[in-house]
Scaffold this motif. Structure first.
Motif, PDB file in Angstrom:
ATOM      1  N   VAL A 157       0.876  -1.177   0.000  1.00 32.38           N
ATOM      2  CA  VAL A 157       0.000   0.000   0.000  1.00 32.38           C
ATOM      3  C   VAL A 157       0.908   1.220   0.000  1.00 32.38           C
ATOM      4  N   SER A 189      -3.346  -0.195   5.560  1.00 26.95           N
ATOM      5  CA  SER A 189      -3.098  -1.602   5.219  1.00 26.95           C
ATOM      6  C   SER A 189      -4.283  -2.468   5.609  1.00 26.95           C
ATOM      7  N   LYS A 192      -7.047  -1.760   3.148  1.00 31.70           N
ATOM      8  CA  LYS A 192      -6.789  -2.424   1.868  1.00 31.70           C
ATOM      9  C   LYS A 192      -7.121  -3.911   1.968  1.00 31.70           C
ATOM     10  N   ARG A 197     -10.403   0.800  -1.685  1.00 33.02           N
ATOM     11  CA  ARG A 197      -9.612   1.443  -2.739  1.00 33.02           C
ATOM     12  C   ARG A 197      -9.177   2.797  -2.184  1.00 33.02           C
ATOM     13  N   ILE A 198      -7.881   3.013  -2.154  1.00 35.62           N
ATOM     14  CA  ILE A 198      -7.306   4.115  -1.371  1.00 35.62           C
ATOM     15  C   ILE A 198      -6.646   5.131  -2.290  1.00 35.62           C
TER      16      ILE A 198
END
Length: 344
Positions: A157, A189, A192, A197-198
């Motif tokens: 991530v 983390s 995720k 969706r970051i």
């Protein structure tokens, strides 16, 4: 007034607090100023983590005059992760925002994060990036940069700033994660892993003007230990045999080769009883067998956990046909009168 009897707000803002009595009035004022100009109803969950400087009394005083402030009081100091989780357990909004109480985060940036969630359906979490940090101490900047790169590399991530507390989430992501120990540093983390969706957006950062920083260079070592836990959690939570068994096979292979070679030596008439290599081979094989057995036990415990507790093995989202209709107007959310909640 019971907060659960009022309509749910659009946004729940969670702020963990520990010995920040001098910052609380300005914090509440600035959050209110930032949100009152927005089309969102909101609530502020101020979680006091066992403060000893009068923060609890100040929160009660502020809550009496601020209807959208909901103080939560923990019995003692449990740590930032527990304080955040206490807030997450009580959120009611469809969006959840977190920030620190020290006013180094800018409350006026909250609408920026919410707007990204509101306009981009492909984003579930928006993480703040303190692109221009105002920390003067090298003891905070250097460990933070090292930790950001290490965590990004290990977890996959990739964020510039894991340590920024200013973040915004869609509610389902918050409902899927649990924080223990000091895992607040690894929320991206965990999110995720929960299917989020970051994205990351630059936010403002200010130097501390009141109170005392609770961080130091010693936390770098705790980050490394927590990172090991997170990597294991993300990669091997549902397949512990691959972790323990894989390591066991790596140990058993050289151990087995050593013992086979010593057997050939023995068959040629040489004595192997006094060779240290024999002890090394036996120890490697025994350690490998133990790790494989530990992996098998882990597999059985994993299945018992998921089957008995009803915990889902995966997260999914199902779309109805109307979700794909073009030019569909957004759902309207009536403004909600917030209430004060005091939990001892």
């Amino acid at each position: 007034m019971n907060a659960d009897r009022t309509p749910a707000p659009d946004v729940s803002i969670v702020v963990p607090i520990y010995n920040e009595v001098d910052n609380l009035p300005e914090l509440v004022r600035r959050i209110g100023a930032a949100m009152h100009g927005q089309p969102f109803s909101f609530e502020l969950l101020a979680v006091d983590d066992g403060s000893t400087d009068g923060s609890r009394a100040k929160l009660r005083e502020l809550a009496a005059a601020t209807p959208w402030l909901r103080p939560v009081f923990l019995a003692r100091n449990y740590g930032q992760s527990s304080a955040l989780q206490a807030g997450f357990d009580r959120v009611r909004g469809r969006y959840v925002v977190t920030l620190d109480a020290d006013l180094q985060n800018e409350p006026d940036d909250i609408p920026l994060l919410l707007n990204r969630l509101e306009t981009d359906p492909d984003v579930d979490m928006v993480s703040g990036w303190r692109k221009d940090r105002q920390d003067a101490e090298l003891s905070r900047k250097l460990p933070s940069r090292i930790a950001n790169r290490l965590i990004s590399s290990a977890t996959g991530v990739h964020l510039h700033d894991y340590g920024c507390a200013l973040k915004a989430y869609r509610r389902p992501i918050i409902d899927r994660i649990r924080l223990y120990g000091e895992l607040h540093r690894f929320i991206p983390s965990l999110a995720k892993d929960a299917g989020a969706r970051i994205t990351e957006v630059p936010v403002r950062h200010h130097a501390r003007t009141a109170g005392v920083s609770k961080y130091g260079i010693d936390r770098t070592f705790r980050v490394i230990l927590d990172l090991i836990l997170i990597v294991f959690f993300m990669r091997y939570r549902q397949r512990p045999l691959h972790a323990f068994g894989g390591l066991g096979l790596w140990l058993m292979t050289p151990g087995g080769l050593i013992l086979m070679w010593l057997l050939l030596v023995k068959l040629t008439g040489h004595d192997i009883g006094g060779r240290p290599l024999l002890l090394v081979g036996v120890m490697l094989v025994l350690m490998g067998v133990q790790l494989v057995v530990a992996g098998l036990i882990g597999e059985m415990l994993t299945r018992v956990y998921y089957e008995s507790s009803g915990t889902p093995q995966f997260h999914s989202q199902e779309y109805a046909a109307e979700d794909f209709e073009p030019n569909r107007p957004p759902a309207q959310h009536p403004p909600a009168p917030a209430a004060t909640e005091i939990i001892v």
